[in-house]
Design a protein around this motif. Structure first.
Motif, PDB file in Angstrom:
ATOM      1  N   TYR A 240     -25.095 -34.598   6.070  1.00  0.00           N
ATOM      2  CA  TYR A 240     -26.298 -34.028   5.462  1.00  0.00           C
ATOM      3  C   TYR A 240     -26.953 -35.063   4.546  1.00  0.00           C
ATOM      4  CZ  TYR A 240     -23.694 -29.880   6.875  1.00  0.00           C
ATOM      5  OH  TYR A 240     -22.976 -28.958   7.595  1.00  0.00           O
ATOM      6  N   PRO A 241     -28.253 -34.945   4.307  1.00  0.00           N
ATOM      7  CA  PRO A 241     -28.919 -35.845   3.343  1.00  0.00           C
ATOM      8  C   PRO A 241     -28.242 -35.737   1.977  1.00  0.00           C
ATOM      9  CG  PRO A 241     -30.537 -34.628   4.620  1.00  0.00           C
ATOM     10  CD  PRO A 241     -29.208 -34.013   4.937  1.00  0.00           C
ATOM     11  N   ARG A 242     -28.082 -36.874   1.333  1.00  0.00           N
ATOM     12  CA  ARG A 242     -27.396 -36.904   0.039  1.00  0.00           C
ATOM     13  C   ARG A 242     -28.080 -37.885  -0.890  1.00  0.00           C
ATOM     14  NH1 ARG A 242     -21.361 -38.614   0.946  1.00  0.00           N
ATOM     15  NH2 ARG A 242     -21.389 -38.332  -1.331  1.00  0.00           N
ATOM     16  N   THR A 243     -27.987 -37.617  -2.173  1.00  0.00           N
ATOM     17  CA  THR A 243     -28.411 -38.568  -3.203  1.00  0.00           C
ATOM     18  C   THR A 243     -27.267 -38.701  -4.195  1.00  0.00           C
ATOM     19  OG1 THR A 243     -30.731 -37.935  -2.982  1.00  0.00           O
ATOM     20  CG2 THR A 243     -30.104 -39.117  -4.982  1.00  0.00           C
ATOM     21  N   TRP A 252     -29.864 -45.122  -8.121  1.00  0.00           N
ATOM     22  CA  TRP A 252     -29.463 -44.047  -7.233  1.00  0.00           C
ATOM     23  C   TRP A 252     -29.534 -44.506  -5.775  1.00  0.00           C
ATOM     24  CZ3 TRP A 252     -33.335 -42.943  -3.843  1.00  0.00           C
ATOM     25  CH2 TRP A 252     -34.659 -43.157  -4.263  1.00  0.00           C
ATOM     26  N   ILE A 253     -28.792 -43.802  -4.939  1.00  0.00           N
ATOM     27  CA  ILE A 253     -28.713 -44.117  -3.509  1.00  0.00           C
ATOM     28  C   ILE A 253     -28.996 -42.850  -2.723  1.00  0.00           C
ATOM     29  CG2 ILE A 253     -27.256 -44.951  -1.623  1.00  0.00           C
ATOM     30  CD1 ILE A 253     -25.555 -46.387  -3.726  1.00  0.00           C
ATOM     31  N   GLY A 254     -29.922 -42.929  -1.787  1.00  0.00           N
ATOM     32  CA  GLY A 254     -30.215 -41.811  -0.907  1.00  0.00           C
ATOM     33  C   GLY A 254     -29.713 -42.095   0.501  1.00  0.00           C
ATOM     34  N   LEU A 255     -29.096 -41.091   1.123  1.00  0.00           N
ATOM     35  CA  LEU A 255     -28.571 -41.225   2.480  1.00  0.00           C
ATOM     36  C   LEU A 255     -29.248 -40.184   3.365  1.00  0.00           C
ATOM     37  CD1 LEU A 255     -24.742 -41.541   1.708  1.00  0.00           C
ATOM     38  CD2 LEU A 255     -26.389 -43.388   2.073  1.00  0.00           C
ATOM     39  N   LEU A 256     -29.842 -40.655   4.463  1.00  0.00           N
ATOM     40  CA  LEU A 256     -30.537 -39.767   5.387  1.00  0.00           C
ATOM     41  C   LEU A 256     -29.919 -39.938   6.775  1.00  0.00           C
ATOM     42  CD1 LEU A 256     -32.830 -37.741   5.843  1.00  0.00           C
ATOM     43  CD2 LEU A 256     -34.318 -39.685   6.391  1.00  0.00           C
ATOM     44  N   GLY A 261     -29.038 -33.527  17.318  1.00  0.00           N
ATOM     45  CA  GLY A 261     -29.728 -33.174  18.550  1.00  0.00           C
ATOM     46  C   GLY A 261     -30.986 -33.973  18.804  1.00  0.00           C
ATOM     47  N   ALA A 262     -31.254 -34.983  17.948  1.00  0.00           N
ATOM     48  CA  ALA A 262     -32.492 -35.749  18.108  1.00  0.00           C
ATOM     49  C   ALA A 262     -32.338 -36.927  19.057  1.00  0.00           C
ATOM     50  CB  ALA A 262     -32.969 -36.244  16.744  1.00  0.00           C
ATOM     51  N   GLY A 263     -31.162 -37.064  19.684  1.00  0.00           N
ATOM     52  CA  GLY A 263     -30.964 -38.168  20.609  1.00  0.00           C
ATOM     53  C   GLY A 263     -29.762 -39.003  20.220  1.00  0.00           C
ATOM     54  N   PRO A 264     -29.623 -40.200  20.807  1.00  0.00           N
ATOM     55  CA  PRO A 264     -28.432 -41.012  20.597  1.00  0.00           C
ATOM     56  C   PRO A 264     -28.427 -41.788  19.276  1.00  0.00           C
ATOM     57  CG  PRO A 264     -29.938 -42.140  22.082  1.00  0.00           C
ATOM     58  CD  PRO A 264     -30.547 -40.792  21.785  1.00  0.00           C
ATOM     59  N   GLN A 265     -29.475 -41.693  18.487  1.00  0.00           N
ATOM     60  CA  GLN A 265     -29.552 -42.445  17.239  1.00  0.00           C
ATOM     61  C   GLN A 265     -28.383 -42.091  16.327  1.00  0.00           C
ATOM     62  OE1 GLN A 265     -31.554 -44.830  16.373  1.00  0.00           O
ATOM     63  NE2 GLN A 265     -30.789 -45.073  14.292  1.00  0.00           N
ATOM     64  N   THR A 266     -27.681 -43.107  15.826  1.00  0.00           N
ATOM     65  CA  THR A 266     -26.515 -42.863  14.979  1.00  0.00           C
ATOM     66  C   THR A 266     -26.592 -43.611  13.652  1.00  0.00           C
ATOM     67  OG1 THR A 266     -25.310 -44.704  16.014  1.00  0.00           O
ATOM     68  CG2 THR A 266     -24.992 -42.500  16.963  1.00  0.00           C
ATOM     69  N   THR A 267     -27.779 -44.056  13.266  1.00  0.00           N
ATOM     70  CA  THR A 267     -27.916 -44.848  12.044  1.00  0.00           C
ATOM     71  C   THR A 267     -28.295 -43.967  10.858  1.00  0.00           C
ATOM     72  OG1 THR A 267     -28.565 -46.826  13.275  1.00  0.00           O
ATOM     73  CG2 THR A 267     -29.137 -46.757  10.933  1.00  0.00           C
ATOM     74  N   VAL A 268     -27.556 -44.125   9.769  1.00  0.00           N
ATOM     75  CA  VAL A 268     -27.875 -43.462   8.514  1.00  0.00           C
ATOM     76  C   VAL A 268     -28.810 -44.380   7.726  1.00  0.00           C
ATOM     77  CG1 VAL A 268     -26.962 -42.565   6.336  1.00  0.00           C
ATOM     78  CG2 VAL A 268     -25.670 -42.262   8.461  1.00  0.00           C
ATOM     79  N   VAL A 269     -29.985 -43.882   7.381  1.00  0.00           N
ATOM     80  CA  VAL A 269     -30.940 -44.666   6.599  1.00  0.00           C
ATOM     81  C   VAL A 269     -30.550 -44.584   5.124  1.00  0.00           C
ATOM     82  CG1 VAL A 269     -33.360 -44.910   5.920  1.00  0.00           C
ATOM     83  CG2 VAL A 269     -32.770 -44.279   8.283  1.00  0.00           C
ATOM     84  N   VAL A 270     -30.452 -45.736   4.487  1.00  0.00           N
ATOM     85  CA  VAL A 270     -30.050 -45.817   3.083  1.00  0.00           C
ATOM     86  C   VAL A 270     -31.239 -46.284   2.256  1.00  0.00           C
ATOM     87  CG1 VAL A 270     -28.391 -46.782   1.454  1.00  0.00           C
ATOM     88  CG2 VAL A 270     -27.729 -46.449   3.849  1.00  0.00           C
TER      89      VAL A 270
END
Length: 276
Positions: A240-243, A252-256, A261-270
């Motif tokens: 889940y999205p986290r800060t 602070w650090i945000g994790l998205l 179900g949006a496809g094969p994308q497996t990257t967490v945006v920081v």
């Protein structure tokens, strides 16, 4: 640590991860002597014929080694594996490593490919099996008097002595040697520079990538991303999205994570920021 911008040219690799060990002593030792040493170390070597295993990546002679629950196919690395580990290729990462010019001479580089039995239980048992695999690698580094080691999920070369020490520490503390198992790659697109991981997905099912804030160096990014990567290796993917609070006061650090179900994308945006 060398970081590059080019991750598009990736040569074929086995479906399972593998390690390459560069040991000049291997080229000077007979195969019978190597087999005898493996047996004395308790690795239960069994000769594997040409019709078994992944001969595309492992040349002859091939052995199947066992330690605890780990089964490993071992032998001199074939050319296709060596091509995919070329340290001169900008797609390859190096951690405090400068390989000798003779690194790929015949018999010098051996490949170790973990196997699984295909019974469906592998995913639940994989952490323990990989622990046994890395214990085996520590023994093999000593046997081959290795100078360098390559870990394929990260396409990363490390100094063998440093890798050995880090794995030994992991076996004591339980903390994975993240810098030896995950590469941190600088990328640039549309004038925006970022740093992302490569190889983290093998352990956590996700990679990390974050834009480099103004005034930060790549080392600043690696310091922070490596801590996030370690947490994911120990505790699993970001669901889940986290800060959260950062390393320094007011940071602070945000994790998205990717949308399910949006496809094969497996990257967490920081995203990194500071309180105003």
């Amino acid at each position: 640590m060398d970081l590059g911008d080019h991750d598009d040219l990736i040569l074929p690799v086995p479906p399972e991860p593998f390690a390459l060990i560069v040991g000049a002593s291997a080229a000077r030792t007979t195969h019978d002597a190597i087999e005898a040493s493996l047996r004395r170390m308790g690795l239960q070597p069994v000769a594997v014929g040409g019709g078994e295993g992944d001969g595309m990546f492992v040349a002859s002679p091939r052995f199947r080694l066992r330690l605890g629950g780990a089964s490993v196919l071992a032998g001199p690395a074939a050319d296709v594996a060596l091509d995919g580990a070329d340290p001169i290729d900008p797609a390859t990462s190096l951690l405090a490593a400068s390989l000798p010019a003779t690194w790929r001479e015949a018999g010098t580089c051996w490949l170790f490919l973990p196997e699984h039995d295909g019974d469906g239980a592998d995913s639940g048992e994989r952490p323990e099996r990989m622990r046994e695999f890395f214990k085996m690698i520590v023994l093999l580094i000593d046997l081959f008097d290795a100078s360098h080691i390559f870990w394929s999920p990260a396409r990363l070369w490390s100094d063998a002595a440093q890798f050995r020490a880090s794995v030994a520490e992991m076996l004591e503390s339980g903390m994975p040697p993240v810098l030896h198992l995950v590469a941190f790659r600088r990328r640039e697109a549309d004038g925006t520079a970022s740093v992302g991981t490569r190889g983290l997905a093998f352990f956590a099912g996700q990679e990390l990538e974050g834009r480099i804030p103004g005034g930060w160096t790549v080392a600043d990014m690696v310091r922070r991303l490596s801590r996030l990567a370690l947490d994911m290796m120990l505790n699993g993917p970001v669901r889940y999205p986290r800060t959260m609070r950062g390393l320094e006061a007011g940071e602070w650090i945000g994790l998205l994570p990717p949308v399910v179900g949006a496809g094969p994308q497996t990257t967490v945006v920081v995203e990194f920021g500071r309180d105003t």
